[in-house]
Structure formats: structure tokens, C-alpha cells
Design a protein around this motif. Structure first.
Motif, PDB file in Angstrom:
ATOM      1  N   ALA A  45     -48.555   8.017   6.435  1.00  0.00           N
ATOM      2  CA  ALA A  45     -47.451   8.985   6.432  1.00  0.00           C
ATOM      3  C   ALA A  45     -47.906  10.314   7.042  1.00  0.00           C
ATOM      4  O   ALA A  45     -47.185  10.926   7.840  1.00  0.00           O
ATOM      5  N   LEU A  46     -49.110  10.747   6.702  1.00  0.00           N
ATOM      6  CA  LEU A  46     -49.639  11.988   7.280  1.00  0.00           C
ATOM      7  C   LEU A  46     -49.863  11.848   8.779  1.00  0.00           C
ATOM      8  O   LEU A  46     -49.573  12.761   9.550  1.00  0.00           O
ATOM      9  N   ARG A  47     -50.347  10.680   9.221  1.00  0.00           N
ATOM     10  CA  ARG A  47     -50.555  10.441  10.645  1.00  0.00           C
ATOM     11  C   ARG A  47     -49.235  10.527  11.399  1.00  0.00           C
ATOM     12  O   ARG A  47     -49.147  11.136  12.458  1.00  0.00           O
ATOM     13  N   LYS A  48     -48.175   9.952  10.823  1.00  0.00           N
ATOM     14  CA  LYS A  48     -46.848  10.019  11.442  1.00  0.00           C
ATOM     15  C   LYS A  48     -46.391  11.471  11.582  1.00  0.00           C
ATOM     16  O   LYS A  48     -45.843  11.859  12.611  1.00  0.00           O
ATOM     17  N   ALA A  49     -46.607  12.256  10.537  1.00  0.00           N
ATOM     18  CA  ALA A  49     -46.189  13.664  10.567  1.00  0.00           C
ATOM     19  C   ALA A  49     -46.927  14.423  11.669  1.00  0.00           C
ATOM     20  O   ALA A  49     -46.321  15.175  12.436  1.00  0.00           O
ATOM     21  N   VAL A  50     -48.222  14.225  11.770  1.00  0.00           N
ATOM     22  CA  VAL A  50     -49.028  14.924  12.781  1.00  0.00           C
ATOM     23  C   VAL A  50     -48.643  14.479  14.184  1.00  0.00           C
ATOM     24  O   VAL A  50     -48.439  15.307  15.072  1.00  0.00           O
TER      25      VAL A  50
END
Length: 115
Positions: free
Chosen positions: A90-95
């Protein structure tokens, strides 16, 4: 003898003002986009949907959903791995989304401090 530059080339006052206006416009667009990106939510799942995580554009965990059938007191390590995988995705998607959207405005220009 003085060398002459072609019209429109060089640092004349008109050219400098134009550059400043472009930079200000880009800054306004980036500020607006950053506000929009901060408000977005990104969700990712692991273990075939057994664990899902939702983060904000500010990279804060908003929700963590765990299906009861994956909670096994005998295998806490697997649950921990699933949670870690879901949060990281989820964090990778946000970045990645944030970087891609900012690149649209900056034209791929690497500006320190963004994203």
C-alpha cells in the motif's frame, strides 16, 4: 566586437519574468496536486485478501483488515508477514502514484524535497 545572441536567447528581463511566471505556475500546480495526493487512499492486500491495508497519501495507515480465518495462534509469524506485505504494498502504491503525478507537472525534472 560584441557577439550577438539570437532573439529570445539570453537573460533579458522579459525572458526572466517569463521563467519566474512559469516557476510560480509550476509551484502552484505542485502544491495543489500534493494536497490532492495527501487526501487519496491506497489499498493493498496480501495472502489472497486475507490481510488488507489502506494508507493515506501522507503514508499513514488508515485501516488494517484481517480475516478471522488467518488468525492462528500457532502461526503468528505468517500473520505478521501478511501484515508487513500488505502495508508495504500500500505504501509503495502511494509513493509510485505520487511520483508519477508530480512527474507530469515537472516533466521528469528531479526537484529535491518533492515526494
Amino acid at each position: 566586437m560584441k557577439a550577438r545572441l539570437p532573439k529570445g536567447v539570453g537573460g533579458g528581463p522579459g525572458n526572466m519574468q517569463s521563467m519566474i511566471k512559469q516557476a510560480q505556475k509550476m509551484q502552484e500546480q505542485m502544491t495543489q496536486l500534493q494536497t490532492e495526493l495527501d487526501e487519496r487512499e491506497y489499498t493493498a492486500a496480501a495472502g489472497g485478501g486475507a490481510v488488507s491495508c489502506t494508507v493515506s497519501g501522507k503514508r499513514e495507515v488508515l485501516r488494517l483488515d484481517i480475516k478471522p480465518e488467518v488468525v492462528d495462534p500457532e502461526d503468528v509469524e505468517m500473520l505478521s508477514d501478511l501484515i508487513t506485505a500488505a502495508v508495504n504494498e500500500a505504501l509503495r502504491k502511494a509513493v509510485e502514484t505520487s511520483e508519477a503525478e508530480m512527474n507530469k507537472i515537472t516533466g521528469g525534472l528531479n526537484i529535491p524535497g518533492l515526494v
